[in-house]
Scaffold this active site. Structure first.
Site, PDB file in Angstrom:
ATOM      1  N   HIS A 138      59.150  25.056  35.356  1.00  0.00           N
ATOM      2  CA  HIS A 138      59.773  26.196  34.671  1.00  0.00           C
ATOM      3  C   HIS A 138      61.255  26.015  34.412  1.00  0.00           C
ATOM      4  CE1 HIS A 138      55.982  28.027  34.758  1.00  0.00           C
ATOM      5  NE2 HIS A 138      56.104  28.839  35.803  1.00  0.00           N
ATOM      6  N   GLU A 173      50.509  33.176  29.245  1.00  0.00           N
ATOM      7  CA  GLU A 173      51.762  32.472  28.914  1.00  0.00           C
ATOM      8  C   GLU A 173      51.551  31.548  27.700  1.00  0.00           C
ATOM      9  OE1 GLU A 173      53.417  30.662  32.657  1.00  0.00           O
ATOM     10  OE2 GLU A 173      51.630  31.652  33.488  1.00  0.00           O
ATOM     11  N   HIS A 201      56.559  35.118  31.098  1.00  0.00           N
ATOM     12  CA  HIS A 201      55.722  35.036  32.302  1.00  0.00           C
ATOM     13  C   HIS A 201      55.287  36.430  32.780  1.00  0.00           C
ATOM     14  CE1 HIS A 201      54.154  33.249  35.943  1.00  0.00           C
ATOM     15  NE2 HIS A 201      54.601  32.066  35.578  1.00  0.00           N
ATOM     16  N   VAL A 202      54.990  37.323  31.846  1.00  0.00           N
ATOM     17  CA  VAL A 202      54.529  38.666  32.224  1.00  0.00           C
ATOM     18  C   VAL A 202      53.171  38.569  32.900  1.00  0.00           C
ATOM     19  CG1 VAL A 202      53.412  39.074  29.970  1.00  0.00           C
ATOM     20  CG2 VAL A 202      54.182  41.021  31.357  1.00  0.00           C
TER      21      VAL A 202
END
Ligand code: G6D
Length: 349
Positions: A105, A313, A179-180
């Site tokens: 990330h 995502e 990234h919910v």
């Protein structure tokens, strides 16, 4: 469309501002400048009861301290880069690694750790928060100064549009995502295993050591990964396949088939009637089911249960720079990167 804003604290010596957009149908979206992160999505259920349907931390400090990625803009690169290294135009670049020998990330100072600038725009039909940030040449080991804009737009048609625009002054890599984590029940103490998923994908990327892609794209046909027909997510947690057993669910990139006019994914919760239809111009979607409980922090006063939420995502396939056939994530100075994902919210009676 209604818009409000509030300073919610400080990070890196800068004020962090949270903006709330509310549409006429009782849907409201709150997002903050820390990580250009969505922190609340209020949505009615079939009985009109309004709940927050995404995972969010209880305070800004918790985001900064624990870095849960909840709702955050991830970049420069979503996912993992093998050994944090890649070759570009004959030069080998070594990134700053932050997960063993790999980078996850975007590294320790990824875009989710930035305090972004923001501007708000509103009309009768929609309201947008335009987040911008600059990632310095060499940040986390990436070449080039990268200028990024990500816009969150809430429409009167109950859509959350996520659009990216980026440029660079040197060839670099860029593969962002959001990234919910959705939990459409509105209760994060209810696992998402009873949610239904329909996913227009016939292939997924196999994960190997340290959850790095092996480079193999496996058919979903006849496996727990086949959600071309709607099915319950509990299937993914049963461990009947070595790949679901490996991560106790999904943590996998799915290659999307993109049939014209058809959602790429539909996530729904029968009990509440809440539904999210996802449309994207990206090649793939990583679906992660929050496969482990977390007790090092609490959300709404409780430790976070296993399967507390599910991500969608959207992105290019992870580690694409190192994997043949995974697509092109190189951004060059004469190019403008653009991408869009739309999450459309509906309630089924
Ligand atoms: C774990 O492997 C997963 C990632 O996919 C996820 O993004 C992260 O947790 C939050 O590392």
């Amino acid at each position: 469309m209604k818009v409000s804003e509030a300073i919610i604290g400080q990070a890196h010596g800068k004020d962090v501002v949270a903006y709330t957009l509310t549409n006429p149908n009782g849907i409201s979206l709150t997002a903050m400048t820390y990580g250009a992160s969505i922190t609340e999505l209020l949505m009615p259920d079939k009985n009109g009861k309004v709940d927050n349907v995404i995972l969010a931390m209880d305070s800004l400090d918790d985001y900064v301290t624990h870095r849960p990625y909840y709702g955050a803009t991830i970049g420069r690169i979503a996912g993992r880069i093998t050994k944090g290294a890649f070759d570009l135009d004959g030069t080998t670049h070594q990134l700053v690694v932050n997960e063993g020998v790999n980078q996850l990330h975007g590294g320790p100072d990824g875009l989710d750790t930035h305090v972004w600038d923001a501007e708000v725009e509103a009309s009768a039909d929609e309201a947008s928060i335009h987040f911008t940030t600059t990632d310095a040449d060499g940040a986390n080991g990436y070449p080039g100064t990268l200028s990024v804009k990500v816009s969150y737009t809430l429409t009167a048609e109950n859509e959350w549009k996520v659009t990216y625009r980026a440029t660079t002054d040197q060839p670099t890599l860029f593969n962002p995502t959001n990234h919910v984590y959705f939990n459409l029940s509105g209760d994060i103490n209810q696992p998402i295993l009873q949610h239904n998923l329909q996913l227009n994908s016939a292939a997924f990327a196999e994960l190997g050591e340290s959850n790095m892609p092996t480079g193999a794209l496996l058919p979903t046909e006849g496996t727990p990964f086949d959600f071309r027909n709607e099915g319950k997510l509990a299937v993914a947690a049963e461990g009947s396949h070595p790949q679901t057993r490996k991560v106790a669910g999904f943590d996998h990139p799915f290659l999307l088939q993109h049939d014209e006019g058809k959602p790429d994914a539909i996530l729904s919760d029968a009990e509440s009637g809440r539904t999210v239809k996802m449309y994207t111009d990206q090649d793939s979607v990583v679906i992660y089911m929050h496969n482990a409980a977390i007790d090092k922090y609490t959300v709404a006063g409780n430790p976070v249960i296993q399967y507390a939420g599910i991500t969608l995502e959207t992105q290019a396939l992870p580690d694409a720079i190192n994997q043949e056939g995974f697509g092109d994530i190189v951004l060059r100075p004469d190019e403008v990167y653009t991408a869009e994902t739309i999450y459309k919210f509906e309630v089924q009676q």
